[in-house]
Design a protein around this motif. Structure first.
Motif: not given
Length: 500
Positions: A339, A346, A359, A362, A364, A383, A415-416, A437
Motif C-alpha cells: 500500500v 488505499n 487515505k 491505513v 487494516l 502503517h 481502509t483495506v 473500502e
C-alpha cells in the motif's frame, strides 16, 4: 423493610450505542431486582447490528425492576431498568418490583438462574417502559466497550457470614461481606493476550503468578514457572503448549457458531434461524457492496517457504517474546508495504461528491468469524506500527473478536482488509469488499506442493492469494501492482527491509 416512592425511581433508557442504530438485543443481565448498583457499574450486555457492548448505569441506587428479559430486542429510547436512587448503597431490599416484572420469591433471589417469571413479561413491559420518564437530571450514560473500567456487582445480602460474587467478564472480583462491610476490589493481573491464553491452556490462575516483567507485567516464563510445580502431580492433565503447524496460516479452531443450532434430522425437517444483530447487518452490507462496487478479483500462486522460515526465526527473537508470531503477521506487513508503494489502492469512492478519496493512513481490517457472525475490526494506523506493535495489535484484535467483545468503534473507519480463508483448508476465493473500502486480500491455505525451485522440482510451501478491488477507482494495472508486490515480498521476505 423500606418502601420506595415513585419520585425516587430513575428509568435508564436503551442508548444509541452505535451510530444511528435504532435497536439492540439484551444478551445478559448482570444485576437483578434488589441488587445495589453504583454510578458507572455495568448492568447488562447488549448486541447491536455492529457488536456486543456493555452498558453502565449512570447513578447509584437499588435495582427495582428489569423491564425486559434476556433475548429481547428493545428500541433505542425505551426504559430497560428502574433504579431507586433513594435506596443508597446499603443494599436495602425493595418492597416490590414495578408492574412490568412480577415479584420474585425469596427462592428465586437465591438462585439467579431461575428467570422464568421475568421472561414472561416482555409484552406487558413495553408500553409502560416507553411511558416511563427519568426523574430529575442525571448525566447521560457513557458507552463502555471492551476493557471496562473496574466496577462491581453487589447482590442483596443473604443469610450467612459472607459471599463472593464474580462479574462476567472476569475484569474484577468483589468479595461482599454479609454484614454490610466494604467490598474488597482485586485488580486484574497485567498480561498480554497471548500470555493469558497460555495461562488458560496450562490451567494457571494469573492472580497467583508473581510477575517479573516491566511495570508488573506477567511474562510467558512466569506462567511456565507457576505451572511447573503442578506438572509431576498431574502429568496426564497438564496442557502442553501446542506448536503452531508450519503450513497453516492461523491456529483458529473451526467451530460451529454458538448462535446456530445444530440440526436434528430425527425430530425436524428444517431449522429456521432468525436473522438479526450482527448477522443481519453483515448480510445487508455485503449485498450493498456487491451491487454497488464493480468487483474485480485477481489471483497469484506463490512459494512462501522463505516466509515460513522467517516466522520460525522471529518466534525465537527476544523482541517478539510473548507475542503471537504467525504467517498472518508477515502477510499483513507485506500488504502495508504494498500500500505504501501504491497509495492509490488505499482509497474510497465518494458517490455524492463524485470524488476518489485517497487515505494517507491505513486502518487494516481483519475479517473474523465469530459466534455472532462475520466481524471486520481494524487496527488503527497500522502503517505506523513496528512489527512487534503490529503483532500485539493483531493478537488483541483476534482475542477480542473471539470473546465477542469487539466494540463498534473498532469496526469503523477501515481502509483495506485481509480475510484468511486458508484456516478452513480453502485454497482461495473471491472476497467481497468491506463497504467503503477499495480492496480486500484473501489468503488461501498454505500447503506442501511440488514446485520448480532453482531449476528443480522440489516440495515447497505454496499458497494462493486473491485480491478483490473496486474497479471504479482501481484499474487493472494498479490492482495487479499491489498483488504482485505482496507476492514478491512473501516469496523474498528481505524486501520487507529494502522496500520499507
Amino acid at each position: 423493610m423500606t418502601t420506595m416512592t415513585e419520585a425516587s425511581v430513575r428509568e435508564f433508557k436503551m442508548p444509541d450505542v452505535g451510530e444511528g442504530l435504532t435497536e439492540a438485543e439484551i444478551l445478559k443481565w448482570y444485576v437483578q431486582p434488589g441488587d445495589t448498583v453504583t454510578d458507572g457499574q455495568v448492568v447488562c450486555e447488549v448486541e447491536t447490528a455492529k457488536a456486543a457492548v456493555e452498558l453502565p448505569i449512570p447513578y447509584d441506587g437499588v435495582v427495582r425492576a428489569l423491564h425486559f428479559p434476556e433475548g429481547t430486542t428493545v428500541d433505542v429510547g425505551m426504559s430497560i431498568i428502574a433504579v431507586d436512587v433513594a435506596g443508597g448503597t446499603g443494599g436495602t431490599p425493595v418492597a416490590a418490583p414495578i408492574a412490568e416484572v412480577p415479584a420474585q420469591a425469596p427462592a428465586q433471589a437465591e438462585a439467579p438462574q431461575a428467570e422464568a417469571p421475568q421472561a414472561e413479561a416482555p409484552q406487558a413491559a413495553a408500553p409502560q417502559a416507553e411511558a416511563a420518564k427519568p426523574v430529575g437530571s442525571g448525566r447521560q450514560p457513557v458507552l463502555v466497550g471492551y476493557g471496562v473500567a473496574a466496577s462491581s456487582t453487589k447482590r442483596r445480602p443473604r443469610k450467612g457470614p459472607e459471599i463472593a460474587v464474580s462479574r462476567v467478564p472476569d475484569t474484577i472480583q468483589v468479595e461482599l461481606n454479609g454484614h454490610g462491610g466494604a467490598p474488597a476490589v482485586k485488580e486484574r493481573p497485567l498480561a498480554k493476550p497471548p500470555v493469558r491464553k497460555l495461562a488458560k491452556d496450562l490451567g494457571v490462575d494469573l492472580a497467583t503468578v508473581v510477575p517479573s516483567g516491566p511495570d508488573g507485567i506477567i511474562t510467558r516464563e512466569d506462567v511456565h514457572a507457576a505451572a511447573a510445580p503442578a506438572a509431576p502431580a498431574a502429568p496426564a492433565t497438564q496442557a502442553a503448549p501446542v506448536a503452531e503447524p508450519v503450513p497453516q496460516v492461523t491456529q483458529a479452531p473451526v467451530t460451529t457458531p454458538a448462535a446456530v443450532p445444530v440440526p436434528s434430522y430425527d425430530t425436524a425437517r428444517e431449522t429456521r434461524i432468525p436473522v438479526k444483530g450482527v448477522r443481519k447487518a453483515t448480510a445487508a452490507a455485503m449485498v450493498g457492496s456487491a451491487f454497488t462496487a464493480p468487483h474485480v478479483t485477481e489471483f497469484v500462486t506463490i512459494d512462501v517457504t522463505r516466509t515460513l522460515k522467517l516466522v520460525e526465526e522471529l518466534k525465537q527473537d527476544k523482541d517478539m517474546q510473548g507475542l503471537r508470531v504467525n504467517p498472518l503477521l508477515l502477510i499483513a506487513r507485506a500488504l502495508l508495504v504494498a500500500v505504501k508503494r501504491n497509495p492509490e489502492i488505499n482509497a474510497s469512492w465518494d458517490e455524492a461528491a463524485q470524488e476518489i478519496v485517497v487515505k494517507h493512513y491505513v486502518n487494516l481490517g481483519i475479517a473474523a468469524a465469530t459466534p455472532r457472525g462475520l466481524l471486520v475490526p481494524n487496527i488503527k494506523d497500522a502503517h505506523a506500527k513496528t512489527l512487534p506493535q503490529l503483532a500485539e495489535s493483531l493478537g488483541e484484535l483476534v482475542s477480542t473478536a473471539r470473546e465477542g467483545r469487539t466494540s463498534p468503534a473498532a469496526m469503523q473507519g477501515g481502509t483495506v482488509t485481509i480475510t484468511n480463508v486458508g484456516v478452513f483448508g480453502v485454497d482461495t476465493g473471491t472476497p467481497i469488499l468491506n463497504p467503503g473500502e477499495s480492496a480486500i486480500l484473501a489468503i488461501g491455505a498454505i500447503k506442501l506442493q511440488p514446485w520448480v525451485h532453482k531449476g528443480k522440482v522440489k516440495p515447497r510451501q505454496v499458497t494462493t492469494l486473491a485480491l478483490s478491488f473496486d474497479h471504479r477507482l482501481v484499474d487493472g494495472e494498479l490492482g495487479s501492482k499491489v498483488l504482485a508486490d505482496v507476492a514478491a515480498i512473501l516469496e523474498q521476505p528481505k524486501k520487507l527491509i529494502t522496500w520499507s
